[in-house]
Design a protein around this motif. Sequence first.
Motif, PDB file in Angstrom:
ATOM      1  N   ARG A  31       0.716  -1.489  -0.026  1.00  0.00           N
ATOM      2  CA  ARG A  31       0.293  -0.279   0.393  1.00  0.00           C
ATOM      3  C   ARG A  31       1.515   0.919  -0.225  1.00  0.00           C
ATOM      4  NH1 ARG A  31      -1.457   3.175   4.044  1.00  0.00           N
ATOM      5  NH2 ARG A  31      -1.422   0.817   6.030  1.00  0.00           N
ATOM      6  N   LEU A  32       2.161   1.168   0.619  1.00  0.00           N
ATOM      7  CA  LEU A  32       3.266   2.479   1.016  1.00  0.00           C
ATOM      8  C   LEU A  32       3.333   2.512  -0.372  1.00  0.00           C
ATOM      9  CD1 LEU A  32       4.333   2.485   4.743  1.00  0.00           C
ATOM     10  CD2 LEU A  32       2.687   3.459   3.968  1.00  0.00           C
ATOM     11  N   ARG A  33       3.460   1.293  -1.042  1.00  0.00           N
ATOM     12  CA  ARG A  33       4.453   1.829  -2.706  1.00  0.00           C
ATOM     13  C   ARG A  33       3.224   1.852  -3.119  1.00  0.00           C
ATOM     14  NH1 ARG A  33       8.073  -3.668  -3.007  1.00  0.00           N
ATOM     15  NH2 ARG A  33       9.314  -3.626  -1.543  1.00  0.00           N
ATOM     16  N   LYS A  34       1.891   1.716  -3.650  1.00  0.00           N
ATOM     17  CA  LYS A  34       1.025   2.363  -4.189  1.00  0.00           C
ATOM     18  C   LYS A  34       0.993   4.356  -3.912  1.00  0.00           C
ATOM     19  CE  LYS A  34      -1.662  -1.681  -5.493  1.00  0.00           C
ATOM     20  NZ  LYS A  34      -2.780  -2.671  -5.310  1.00  0.00           N
ATOM     21  N   GLU A  35       0.764   4.527  -2.717  1.00  0.00           N
ATOM     22  CA  GLU A  35       1.015   5.454  -2.414  1.00  0.00           C
ATOM     23  C   GLU A  35       1.670   6.439  -2.388  1.00  0.00           C
ATOM     24  OE1 GLU A  35      -0.187   5.637   1.930  1.00  0.00           O
ATOM     25  OE2 GLU A  35      -1.619   4.652   1.262  1.00  0.00           O
ATOM     26  N   ALA A  36       3.046   5.403  -2.553  1.00  0.00           N
ATOM     27  CA  ALA A  36       4.357   6.292  -2.781  1.00  0.00           C
ATOM     28  C   ALA A  36       4.232   7.157  -4.548  1.00  0.00           C
ATOM     29  CB  ALA A  36       5.809   5.944  -2.597  1.00  0.00           C
ATOM     30  N   ALA A  37       3.906   5.512  -5.434  1.00  0.00           N
ATOM     31  CA  ALA A  37       3.766   5.958  -6.757  1.00  0.00           C
ATOM     32  C   ALA A  37       2.824   6.556  -7.456  1.00  0.00           C
ATOM     33  CB  ALA A  37       3.549   4.459  -7.360  1.00  0.00           C
ATOM     34  N   VAL A  38       1.851   7.227  -6.139  1.00  0.00           N
ATOM     35  CA  VAL A  38       0.771   7.970  -6.718  1.00  0.00           C
ATOM     36  C   VAL A  38       1.479   9.324  -6.440  1.00  0.00           C
ATOM     37  CG1 VAL A  38      -1.522   8.950  -6.155  1.00  0.00           C
ATOM     38  CG2 VAL A  38      -1.080   6.316  -6.680  1.00  0.00           C
ATOM     39  N   LEU A  39       2.196   9.710  -5.782  1.00  0.00           N
ATOM     40  CA  LEU A  39       2.420  10.658  -4.798  1.00  0.00           C
ATOM     41  C   LEU A  39       3.693  11.231  -6.320  1.00  0.00           C
ATOM     42  CD1 LEU A  39       2.600  10.422  -1.154  1.00  0.00           C
ATOM     43  CD2 LEU A  39       0.812  12.052  -2.622  1.00  0.00           C
ATOM     44  N   ALA A  40       4.738  10.377  -6.642  1.00  0.00           N
ATOM     45  CA  ALA A  40       5.692  10.819  -7.115  1.00  0.00           C
ATOM     46  C   ALA A  40       4.603  10.785  -8.639  1.00  0.00           C
ATOM     47  CB  ALA A  40       6.442   9.369  -7.004  1.00  0.00           C
ATOM     48  N   CYS A  41       3.648   9.825  -8.715  1.00  0.00           N
ATOM     49  CA  CYS A  41       2.852  10.434 -10.332  1.00  0.00           C
ATOM     50  C   CYS A  41       3.062  11.769  -9.804  1.00  0.00           C
ATOM     51  CB  CYS A  41       2.652   9.209 -10.660  1.00  0.00           C
ATOM     52  SG  CYS A  41       1.296   9.898 -11.987  1.00  0.00           S
ATOM     53  N   ALA A  42       1.833  12.173  -9.111  1.00  0.00           N
ATOM     54  CA  ALA A  42       1.257  13.198  -8.547  1.00  0.00           C
ATOM     55  C   ALA A  42       2.632  14.832  -8.853  1.00  0.00           C
ATOM     56  CB  ALA A  42       0.111  13.518  -7.472  1.00  0.00           C
TER      57      ALA A  42
END
Length: 314
Positions: A31-42
């Motif tokens: 979940r943290l990796r997904k959130e980090a990926a989303v934040l990085a994309c944003a």
Amino acid sequence: MHIPAVAFWCLVIAALAVVVLLIRQWQITVRLRKEAAVLACAADVRDREVRYLADVRLPALLDSMFQPVAVPGLADERLADTEFAKSLQKVMDRFTAAVEQTQSRVDHSAKAALKASMRALQALANEQQVAISEMQERHDNPEVLQDLLEIDHTNAQFGRRAQAIAVLCGSWPGRQRSASDLTDIVRGATSRIRDYRRVRVYAQIDMAVVSRAVEPVVLAVAELLDNAARHSQPNTMVEVNLQPAHNGACIVIDDAGVGMDSQEVEQATRMLSGEQPVDVARLGDPPQFGFAVISALCRRYGFRVSVDTRSPYG
């Protein structure tokens, strides 16, 4: 016998607990990796949007101040209606306000400088006109008089140009005349352009122009005739027809010039409407004063000029 069994079940429970903890830890990590990926994309989307703002939108906004240019919106529509997009729009709005304020100050300064210069030139032209008139009265030699007429005509053109620029910068035409016949107004305008011999007035009507509008109409017609003559072949004629209309009269000027494309006609129509003040900084390099001067006169005196009628020359 009971102790080993208890120890075994304790080990089993401990192992299960470890497995459960490992599964939970793995889920948290995913979940943290997904959130980090989303934040990085944003963050990447916002970085690209900021670069797009600096490289494309703001330069286009600056260009639109001087010529009709479409200002693009967001590069990524996913940011629409977000606080980030609203913040970028605030930057655009403040940048627009700053540019308009600076442009207004520059335009005011430029017009003030031009107005002062043109007043001085108009005074010199008037002094020269008086001197030429006195010389015409003193001399009776036909050759001298012919030369003086040529000088007088050149001085009239010089005075018209100074007068036109002064009007564009906020001055009044500077001459008060009595009510005049429309045909005489066209002839007076013709005398102020270089190629006056190429102008032919084919129709006349019995109608006069009120005193306060005589000089403005003369100046506007002179600018139109000068434009027609300068942008057409020197061996062609500039035709002028005077026609009565339901609310006054119409002066139709036709020339066999290069014409204008649809975009140029649209720009000219917008300028000649007189709906907006003319910015001298947007008149090109070198500046084209003719239509801008006519626009200022239309706005002040209430007559209209259009370029959307097709010429018989095509």
